[in-house]
Design an enzyme around this catalytic site. Structure first.
Site, PDB file in Angstrom:
ATOM      1  CD1 TRP A 124      -4.310   2.904  -2.623  1.00 52.63           C
ATOM      2  CD2 TRP A 124      -6.147   1.933  -1.806  1.00 52.63           C
ATOM      3  NE1 TRP A 124      -5.353   3.744  -2.869  1.00 52.63           N
ATOM      4  CE2 TRP A 124      -6.502   3.177  -2.385  1.00 52.63           C
ATOM      5  CE3 TRP A 124      -7.144   1.139  -1.228  1.00 52.63           C
ATOM      6  CZ2 TRP A 124      -7.809   3.641  -2.399  1.00 52.63           C
ATOM      7  CZ3 TRP A 124      -8.447   1.605  -1.250  1.00 52.63           C
ATOM      8  CH2 TRP A 124      -8.772   2.846  -1.832  1.00 52.63           C
ATOM      9  CG  HIS A 125      -2.069   6.957   0.025  1.00 50.09           C
ATOM     10  ND1 HIS A 125      -2.029   7.670  -1.149  1.00 50.09           N
ATOM     11  CD2 HIS A 125      -1.364   7.694   0.916  1.00 50.09           C
ATOM     12  CE1 HIS A 125      -1.344   8.784  -0.975  1.00 50.09           C
ATOM     13  NE2 HIS A 125      -0.931   8.819   0.283  1.00 50.09           N
TER      14      HIS A 125
ATOM     15  CB  ALA B   9      -5.198  15.348  -3.433  1.00 51.50           C
TER      16      ALA B   9
ATOM     17  CG  HIS C  81       0.156  10.027  -5.159  1.00 48.74           C
ATOM     18  ND1 HIS C  81       0.828   8.840  -5.242  1.00 48.74           N
ATOM     19  CD2 HIS C  81      -1.057   9.730  -4.619  1.00 48.74           C
ATOM     20  CE1 HIS C  81       0.064   7.859  -4.792  1.00 48.74           C
ATOM     21  NE2 HIS C  81      -1.086   8.371  -4.404  1.00 48.74           N
TER      22      HIS C  81
ATOM     23  CD  GLU D 141      -7.034   6.932  -0.840  1.00 49.15           C
ATOM     24  OE1 GLU D 141      -5.782   7.012  -0.861  1.00 49.15           O
ATOM     25  OE2 GLU D 141      -7.765   7.631  -1.546  1.00 49.15           O
TER      26      GLU D 141
ATOM     27  CD  GLN E 100      -3.709  14.298  -7.631  1.00 46.91           C
ATOM     28  OE1 GLN E 100      -2.823  13.465  -7.785  1.00 46.91           O
ATOM     29  NE2 GLN E 100      -4.892  14.002  -7.131  1.00 46.91           N
TER      30      GLN E 100
ATOM     31  CB  SER F  76      -1.706  15.156  -4.509  1.00 53.61           C
ATOM     32  OG  SER F  76      -1.402  13.772  -4.589  1.00 53.61           O
TER      33      SER F  76
ATOM     34  CG  ASP G  29      -1.826   4.779  -4.433  1.00 49.20           C
ATOM     35  OD1 ASP G  29      -1.722   5.210  -3.274  1.00 49.20           O
ATOM     36  OD2 ASP G  29      -2.409   5.402  -5.345  1.00 49.20           O
TER      37      ASP G  29
END
Length: 475
Positions: free
Chosen positions: A215-216, A150, A157, A213, A129, A155, A164
């Protein structure tokens, strides 16, 4: 998902508070400060989502839990937390086991409906990240990078609970237009049934701190995801009643300001019959534009402009004249007549004025563009390589009002640019992961860019061969 015991025992209180919030004035409060990872934090009620009032709820801070809350104000603790992950079946994307199983179940359900979801990105370590954030900062500057990426340690993730997703053919990959594709529409409607929510919805940047976003998606578990969906909250911040960004310091009382004496509704026009924009908490400072009508004042608050009743304002100090006219006129004097400008970074040309619009092409750093008209909300209409679109004025310099507009160039015939790979990267026969692999380009190698980007992929030349590579792994 099995909910924490503390969450279950507080459900009655939560429902009661939610009911009261619909009939009684809200009591504003600041969000609680982050607590150690092993504890839950009590969030205070706060109108942060278009006037939607959410009752106070427990916020999970333990990063090992599926409902852990993470954003810019609530970082992971420990900051370099690393979960146990597994590979999502049939992909190289990794997630925590609970999220991976839920995603596979969701993908199977979508396939039955004739929709093929592709896993694009999942778990990212603290170090990975950091690499991405530093890369975006070099390209776009820290301010814009913070809207699309981020800071390491904050984040979703990194929790292994965020994924995603995209279309199998790569269409509108990691772009706002993904929302209108078959996969985008399906996950937007059904993801909560499998424990996922769209984390960064449209129009919520001031709350979440991130651009739209579609897609997230964030895994919370089916029970909590359905609760968030059914609540009508457009963000997890609104669901818990906390702000996504750090509180700004209270501005000094100067000309052109006033202070609220109660929780005060800001509306689109001067009168209670107009649409509600946001509820401003008691005691907040607001900026006066200088316009007053029938006892109502036009104000600015939290990046919004609207009208409030003067009955609930004190310390009113009107400005000499409305500020909005003088602010807008100054920069346009030197640039509205400009014929051309130069890019100061690799710059996305979009179909409209704003990052939510489709990317037309990416203009390389240092290229000259023809300016076609006046600036709009910080964006310029330009022409480059025979295409028209909009670019952010933040990354333009050397505005010129003399001479003629530059001649358009064909990307294939113009001097080629180059980029370096940041990972071992597959070169494919076309723009998308479904295309045949021609060869694998080692990390750190320089490739020649042969033309314009297409759906996030670049046409390149390497080792005497032509093909396509994902722009995610170029710099």
């Amino acid at each position: 998902m099995k909910l924490p015991r503390a969450f279950k025992t507080s459900m009655a209180a939560v429902l009661s508070a939610a009911l009261l919030a619909t009939v009684l004035p809200a009591t504003p409060a600041l969000a609680a400060a982050p607590a150690p990872a092993t504890s839950a934090v009590q969030a205070q009620a706060l109108a942060v989502d278009g006037g939607l009032q959410i009752a106070a709820k427990k916020i999970q801070r333990n990063p090992s839990k599926d409902d852990v809350f993470v954003n810019k104000k609530y970082p992971l603790s420990p900051v370099k937390y690393a979960p146990k992950t597994v590979a999502v079946k049939g992909t190289n994307v990794r997630l925590k086991s609970s999220a991976a199983k839920a995603y596979s179940k969701m993908a199977k359900a979508a396939a039955k409906d004739g929709v093929k979801i592709r896993a694009v990105s999942g778990y990212r370590s603290y170090n990975r990240q950091a690499e991405l954030f530093n890369y975006y900062t070099r390209i776009y500057g820290k301010s814009y990078a913070s809207r699309i990426s981020a800071v390491p340690g904050t984040s979703e993730h990194q929790t292994g609970l965020a994924i995603d997703v995209g279309n199998a053919n790569g269409a509108c990959g990691l772009q706002a237009c993904f929302a209108n594709t078959p996969v985008g529409k399906w996950v937007g409607k059904n993801a909560h049934k499998y424990g996922f929510i769209m984390r960064y919805q449209k129009g919520q940047e001031s709350v979440t701190g991130y651009s739209y976003e579609p897609w997230h998606f964030r895994y919370l578990g089916t029970s909590l995801a359905k609760s968030v969906k059914n609540s009508g909250a457009k963000s997890l911040e609104a669901f818990y009643g906390v702000s996504g960004k750090k509180a700004k310091s209270t501005p000094k009382q100067t000309k052109g300001t006033a202070r609220t004496t109660a929780n005060l509704n800001m509306r689109t026009g001067a009168g209670a019959g107009n649409r509600l924009l946001v509820t401003i908490p008691k005691g907040k400072s607001v900026q006066l534009t200088g316009s007053k009508k029938s006892g109502w004042y036009q104000i600015r608050y939290s990046s919004k402009t609207g009208w409030v009743s003067g009955k609930y304002l004190k310390n009113i100090s009107m400005p000499a004249a409305p500020k909005k006219d003088s602010k807008k006129s100054a920069p346009q004097k030197s640039t509205s007549n400009a014929k051309s400008a130069k890019t100061t970074a690799n710059l996305n040309m979009r179909a409209g004025a704003g990052t939510s619009h489709r990317v037309v092409l990416t203009i390389p750093n240092g290229k000259k563009v023809a300016v076609r008209g006046a600036k709009k909300s910080g964006w310029y209409p330009v022409k480059y390589a025979g295409k028209n679109g909009w670019v952010s004025g933040t990354y333009l310099s050397n505005f010129s009002s003399s001479g003629t507009a530059p001649k358009t160039t064909n990307p294939k015939s113009s001097k080629s640019s180059s980029k370096k790979t940041i990972a071992n990267l597959n070169m494919r026969s076309g723009a998308g992961t479904g295309k045949r692999v021609i060869l694998t380009i080692p990390k750190g190698k320089t490739v020649t860019i042969r033309g314009s980007k297409k759906s996030g992929w670049y046409p390149v030349k390497y080792a005497g061969k032509n093909g396509w590579v994902s722009g995610t792994y170029l710099r």
